[in-house]
Structures are given as structure tokens and as C-alpha cells.
Design a protein around this motif. Structure first.
Motif, PDB file in Angstrom:
ATOM      1  N   ALA A 172       0.818  -1.215   0.000  1.00 39.43           N
ATOM      2  CA  ALA A 172       0.000   0.000   0.000  1.00 39.43           C
ATOM      3  C   ALA A 172       0.847   1.258   0.000  1.00 39.43           C
ATOM      4  O   ALA A 172       0.402   2.321  -0.458  1.00 39.43           O
ATOM      5  CB  ALA A 172      -0.925  -0.008   1.204  1.00 39.43           C
ATOM      6  N   TRP A 173       2.065   1.148   0.510  1.00 34.55           N
ATOM      7  CA  TRP A 173       2.937   2.331   0.574  1.00 34.55           C
ATOM      8  C   TRP A 173       3.393   2.798  -0.800  1.00 34.55           C
ATOM      9  O   TRP A 173       3.997   3.866  -0.924  1.00 34.55           O
ATOM     10  CB  TRP A 173       4.143   2.038   1.459  1.00 34.55           C
ATOM     11  CG  TRP A 173       3.779   1.862   2.896  1.00 34.55           C
ATOM     12  CD1 TRP A 173       3.719   0.696   3.598  1.00 34.55           C
ATOM     13  CD2 TRP A 173       3.368   2.886   3.802  1.00 34.55           C
ATOM     14  NE1 TRP A 173       3.311   0.919   4.894  1.00 34.55           N
ATOM     15  CE2 TRP A 173       3.087   2.265   5.042  1.00 34.55           C
ATOM     16  CE3 TRP A 173       3.209   4.266   3.698  1.00 34.55           C
ATOM     17  CZ2 TRP A 173       2.658   2.970   6.166  1.00 34.55           C
ATOM     18  CZ3 TRP A 173       2.779   4.977   4.811  1.00 34.55           C
ATOM     19  CH2 TRP A 173       2.513   4.331   6.019  1.00 34.55           C
ATOM     20  N   TRP A 220      -4.486  -3.260  -3.693  1.00 34.79           N
ATOM     21  CA  TRP A 220      -5.603  -4.059  -3.158  1.00 34.79           C
ATOM     22  C   TRP A 220      -5.794  -5.319  -3.997  1.00 34.79           C
ATOM     23  O   TRP A 220      -5.979  -6.420  -3.468  1.00 34.79           O
ATOM     24  CB  TRP A 220      -6.857  -3.199  -3.147  1.00 34.79           C
ATOM     25  CG  TRP A 220      -8.024  -3.776  -2.406  1.00 34.79           C
ATOM     26  CD1 TRP A 220      -8.001  -4.712  -1.413  1.00 34.79           C
ATOM     27  CD2 TRP A 220      -9.400  -3.442  -2.601  1.00 34.79           C
ATOM     28  NE1 TRP A 220      -9.272  -4.974  -0.971  1.00 34.79           N
ATOM     29  CE2 TRP A 220     -10.153  -4.207  -1.684  1.00 34.79           C
ATOM     30  CE3 TRP A 220     -10.066  -2.559  -3.445  1.00 34.79           C
ATOM     31  CZ2 TRP A 220     -11.544  -4.123  -1.601  1.00 34.79           C
ATOM     32  CZ3 TRP A 220     -11.438  -2.463  -3.369  1.00 34.79           C
ATOM     33  CH2 TRP A 220     -12.176  -3.243  -2.454  1.00 34.79           C
ATOM     34  N   ILE A 225      -3.304  -4.977   0.637  1.00 38.68           N
ATOM     35  CA  ILE A 225      -4.029  -4.139   1.595  1.00 38.68           C
ATOM     36  C   ILE A 225      -5.068  -5.001   2.287  1.00 38.68           C
ATOM     37  O   ILE A 225      -5.984  -5.525   1.645  1.00 38.68           O
ATOM     38  CB  ILE A 225      -4.706  -2.933   0.922  1.00 38.68           C
ATOM     39  CG1 ILE A 225      -3.691  -2.077   0.168  1.00 38.68           C
ATOM     40  CG2 ILE A 225      -5.416  -2.072   1.975  1.00 38.68           C
ATOM     41  CD1 ILE A 225      -4.293  -0.860  -0.505  1.00 38.68           C
ATOM     42  N   SER A 226      -4.943  -5.149   3.576  1.00 38.39           N
ATOM     43  CA  SER A 226      -5.875  -5.939   4.377  1.00 38.39           C
ATOM     44  C   SER A 226      -6.962  -5.040   4.952  1.00 38.39           C
ATOM     45  O   SER A 226      -6.981  -3.820   4.715  1.00 38.39           O
ATOM     46  CB  SER A 226      -5.120  -6.620   5.520  1.00 38.39           C
ATOM     47  OG  SER A 226      -4.544  -5.632   6.377  1.00 38.39           O
ATOM     48  N   ARG A 228      -7.136  -4.252   7.964  1.00 37.83           N
ATOM     49  CA  ARG A 228      -6.413  -3.348   8.854  1.00 37.83           C
ATOM     50  C   ARG A 228      -5.878  -2.150   8.076  1.00 37.83           C
ATOM     51  O   ARG A 228      -5.928  -1.013   8.550  1.00 37.83           O
ATOM     52  CB  ARG A 228      -5.264  -4.105   9.520  1.00 37.83           C
ATOM     53  CG  ARG A 228      -4.500  -3.290  10.568  1.00 37.83           C
ATOM     54  CD  ARG A 228      -3.443  -4.158  11.230  1.00 37.83           C
ATOM     55  NE  ARG A 228      -2.701  -3.400  12.223  1.00 37.83           N
ATOM     56  CZ  ARG A 228      -1.712  -3.890  12.958  1.00 37.83           C
ATOM     57  NH1 ARG A 228      -1.368  -5.178  12.803  1.00 37.83           N
ATOM     58  NH2 ARG A 228      -1.077  -3.140  13.826  1.00 37.83           N
ATOM     59  N   GLY A 229      -5.373  -2.423   6.879  1.00 36.29           N
ATOM     60  CA  GLY A 229      -4.920  -1.326   6.025  1.00 36.29           C
ATOM     61  C   GLY A 229      -6.067  -0.430   5.620  1.00 36.29           C
ATOM     62  O   GLY A 229      -5.915   0.799   5.528  1.00 36.29           O
ATOM     63  N   PHE A 232      -6.805   1.884   8.432  1.00 40.12           N
ATOM     64  CA  PHE A 232      -5.799   2.957   8.492  1.00 40.12           C
ATOM     65  C   PHE A 232      -6.083   4.033   7.446  1.00 40.12           C
ATOM     66  O   PHE A 232      -6.010   5.232   7.742  1.00 40.12           O
ATOM     67  CB  PHE A 232      -4.405   2.376   8.280  1.00 40.12           C
ATOM     68  CG  PHE A 232      -3.325   3.430   8.180  1.00 40.12           C
ATOM     69  CD1 PHE A 232      -2.825   4.042   9.318  1.00 40.12           C
ATOM     70  CD2 PHE A 232      -2.830   3.826   6.941  1.00 40.12           C
ATOM     71  CE1 PHE A 232      -1.846   5.031   9.224  1.00 40.12           C
ATOM     72  CE2 PHE A 232      -1.861   4.803   6.829  1.00 40.12           C
ATOM     73  CZ  PHE A 232      -1.360   5.406   7.980  1.00 40.12           C
TER      74      PHE A 232
END
Length: 401
Positions: A172-173, A220, A225-226, A228-229, A232
Motif C-alpha cells: 500500500a505504501w 488491493w 491491503i488488508s 487493517r490497512g 488505516f
């Protein structure tokens, strides 16, 4: 009638593959429908003394409309699911990357050429029938207004292979550098050095600004990306959005307001990315619930129909509004159509017109959706004529002739 509708719904359900990601299609349909609803609600007309139509917006008179644009500006979701779907499509493709990209771009380009070529042929006829040139220029502006999206979407689609590589390395970063670029440009154009900055500086934000959500979608789709992501993204995007509004005084509206110097959307500001991050996080968290909801055939069928007509809706929805407003301009001041959008009554009147616009669009789509299909029967000469007509309309709409 009811039996036929039930049969159609069941037919769509039976033809849906078991592996179809209904949540992604549902999110795409939601984001897509927000475009015409937003333009129909936040766009209006005024009538001058000669009977010509001019663009106007209720945002100029009603500041409380700005939060509505936070809901209707769902391009972040559209780019998110676009990135996700591109990953799946890219994996399934057995040919070269160039072949995959050619197919994707052709699907985007055909409807655009279709609508602009039809308008180029239709506008001279309307002028001969007495429609003022000013009205035609107003209409041309509205037609091309949503088409910028197609060009940007084509550009980010071309970057899909690179986005996939970035997602695999950074997860994701991979979207973080894009956010940093937009933040840096915003600081330069709105910060203490703003007076010394060139006017073209803001254009730098166009690609990274819209690529941000697309990159999130690619990550995704790569399962980087979960939930949890997603949580965030929702929390961080919301916090940044609030901070930019309250501490850094960004314009509240997500779309341009006539008369205002600053705008968030063209090109995208950091506020657009903050909203896209929050929307993306919410979409990721709600995915399973959306998928469960759309297992019901009655809710799934409209999603399929909207997705099958995606580009048609995007390209023709402004003409649906014009199809009502232009004839009304010959009658004078028609409430909700040709009256200035500066009263509460206008809001109620425009809401009453929305079903009519939707019906006109549905009827129009019945005949214009053909432009989304491959032009296998079109000769080179016909394609050349369509291209010339489209180019001519573009010149007219941009005021170059």
C-alpha cells in the motif's frame, strides 16, 4: 410487465460467473452513478436577454451544498476499483502488454469518439433550427466536461504494469510518493512562496493526484491491503481531510465554484487525495457486506446494467440534461431548468427534474450504447469521418474556433 422484469433479473443472475467480484462491480456502479447525479444537482443554467443558456452553479449561492460534493465526488472510488479490476484483467490476459493496453484504451476511446462525432453533426442542425450559438457553446462545454476523466484514466491505465511492480515491492505504501508529490506542489502554490510560483505548477498534480487511488486499487488487487490497512486509510484520510479544511483553509467544495480562484479538482489538490484515501478505506472495510448484499438478484441486476453501460452514461448524461433545458429555453424561465440556481425553490425544482433526466438518459443509452462495442463493421473511411467530426467538435468546445 412484472413477469418480464423478473425473467430478466433471473437471466442476469444465471449468466453471472461464480467468480465474479460483485462488490467491485457494485462500487464501480455507485461511483459511476454519482457522476450524473452530481452534475445534474450541482450544475444549472441562467437565461440571458436573447434566450441563450449560460452555465451556473448552486454552489455560488449555497455554501451548504459543499458537503454534498464530498459524497458525490466518488472518483477516488472509481480509480480504486479501476486499479483493482485492471490487475485482474492483466493477470487473465494471455497476449502481450501492448495488446492488453490497446484493448483497454479502445474501450475508453470508442464512446468518446461517438458522442463528440454525433454532437459535431447535430449542433449545426440545431443552429439552423434557431438554437443560439451561445447555447451551443454552453452545451459543448458540458459535453466535454466529464471527458477529461477519460484521458486521465487512459494515462493511469497505461501505467498499470509499473503500478503492479510497485505494489509487489511496497504494498500500500506504493501510493505514498504520489501523496508526497501532491502535498509538495500544494505547499508551493498555496504556501509562503505562492507569489513566486509559475501558473503551470499546479498541472504537475494531475497525474499523481488521480494515480493515487488507482495505485491503491492495484495494491488491493495484489492482496497487499488488508482490512487493517483499510481501517488505516479511512482514519488517516479522514484526519487529513479535516485538518486541511479547518487548519489550512482548503475550499470546502470538491468541485469548482464559479468565481472562486482556488479549486480542489482541476487539478486535484491534497484534499482530493485525503477524500480518496478515506473512501478507499471505507470501500475495503465494506467489501464483504457489499458482496453479500449483491447476492440478491434484484439488487445485482441493476449493477450489471449500469456497468455494461458505464462509458455511455459518462459520455451522454450531460446531453440528457441539455435535451430538457434547450427546448425549455424557448419557453422562457422554466423552474429548475432555465431559472438561476440561487433559491431554495430551485433546489426542490431541480430534484423534481432528476427522474426526467434519468429517463432521457436511459432512452438515449438504448441507441448510443452501440459505440461501446467494437467497430468491426466500420470502414476506414467511416472511422476517418468520425475522427474528423470528433476533432472538429473538440476545437469548437474548447473555444479554439
Amino acid at each position: 410487465m412484472r413477469a418480464a422484469l423478473t425473467k430478466t433479473v433471473q437471466k442476469i443472475e444465471d449468466r453471472t460467473p461464480a467468480h465474479r467480484d460483485r462488490a467491485i462491480d457494485g462500487l464501480r456502479a455507485l461511483a459511476l452513478l454519482a457522476v450524473p447525479v452530481g452534475h445534474w444537482l450541482l450544475g444549472g443554467f441562467t437565461l440571458d436577454g436573447s434566450g441563450a443558456l449560460h452555465n451556473a452553479s448552486p454552489l455560488s449561492s449555497f455554501g451548504f451544498f459543499a458537503p454534498l460534493s464530498w459524497v458525490l465526488q466518488m472518483l477516488g472510488i472509481f480509480f480504486l476499483v479501476g486499479g483493482y479490476a485492471s490487475v485482474l484483467s492483466f493477470r487473465r490476459h494471455t497476449g502481450t502488454t501492448a495488446q492488453w493496453l490497446k484493448g483497454r484504451l479502445a474501450r475508453l476511446g470508442r464512446p468518446v469518439l461517438g458522442v463528440t462525432a454525433v454532437c459535431a453533426a447535430m449542433f449545426p442542425v440545431l443552429y439552423a433550427l434557431g438554437v443560439p450559438g451561445t447555447t451551443l457553446h454552453t452545451g459543448a462545454t458540458l459535453v466535454v466536461q466529464p471527458l477529461w476523466f477519460v484521458g486521465v484514466y487512459a494515462a493511469v491505465t497505461a501505467l498499470t504494469p509499473y503500478c503492479i511492480r510497485a505494489a509487489r515491492r511496497l504494498g500500500a505504501w506504493a501510493a505514498a510518493p504520489l501523496l508526497a508529490v501532491v502535498a509538495g506542489v500544494d505547499f508551493l502554490r498555496y504556501g509562503p512562496f505562492a507569489d513566486a510560483m509559475p501558473s503551470w505548477l499546479s498541472l504537475i498534480n494531475i497525474l499523481p493526484g488521480w494515480l493515487f487511488a488507482y495505485q491503491l486499487g492495484v495494491s488491493w488487487g495484489e492482496k497487499k491491503i488488508s482490512r487493517r490497512g483499510g481501517a488505516f486509510l479511512l482514519a488517516a484520510g479522514t484526519a487529513l481531510f479535516v485538518a486541511l479544511l479547518t487548519l489550512f483553509h482548503y475550499p470546502a467544495s470538491m468541485v469548482g465554484v464559479p468565481g472562486e480562484i482556488r479549486t480542489n479538482s482541476h487539478p486535484p489538490s491534497l484534499l482530493v487525495l485525503a477524500l480518496a484515501a478515506a473512501q478507499s478505506g471505507a470501500a475495503i472495510l465494506l467489501r464483504d457486506k457489499i458482496a453479500t448484499f449483491l447476492k440478491r438478484p434484484a439488487f445485482w441486476a441493476p449493477v450489471v446494467i449500469v456497468n455494461l453501460s458505464a462509458m455511455t452514461i459518462l459520455c451522454w448524461h450531460q446531453l440528457a440534461m441539455l435535451a430538457a433545458a434547450v427546448p425549455a429555453s424557448f419557453l422562457g424561465h422554466v423552474p429548475g431548468l432555465t431559472t438561476a440556481p440561487d433559491t431554495v425553490a430551485w433546489i426542490l425544482e431541480r430534484l423534481a427534474w432528476l427522474p426526467a433526466f434519468a429517463v432521457i438518459l436511459a432512452v438515449t443509452a438504448r441507441f448510443t450504447r452501440v459505440f461501446e462495442s467494437p467497430w468491426t463493421k466500420a470502414s476506414k473511411a467511416r472511422r476517418a469521418v468520425v475522427g474528423l467530426l470528433a476533432a472538429g467538435f473538440g476545437v469548437f468546445a474548447l473555444g479554439l474556433a
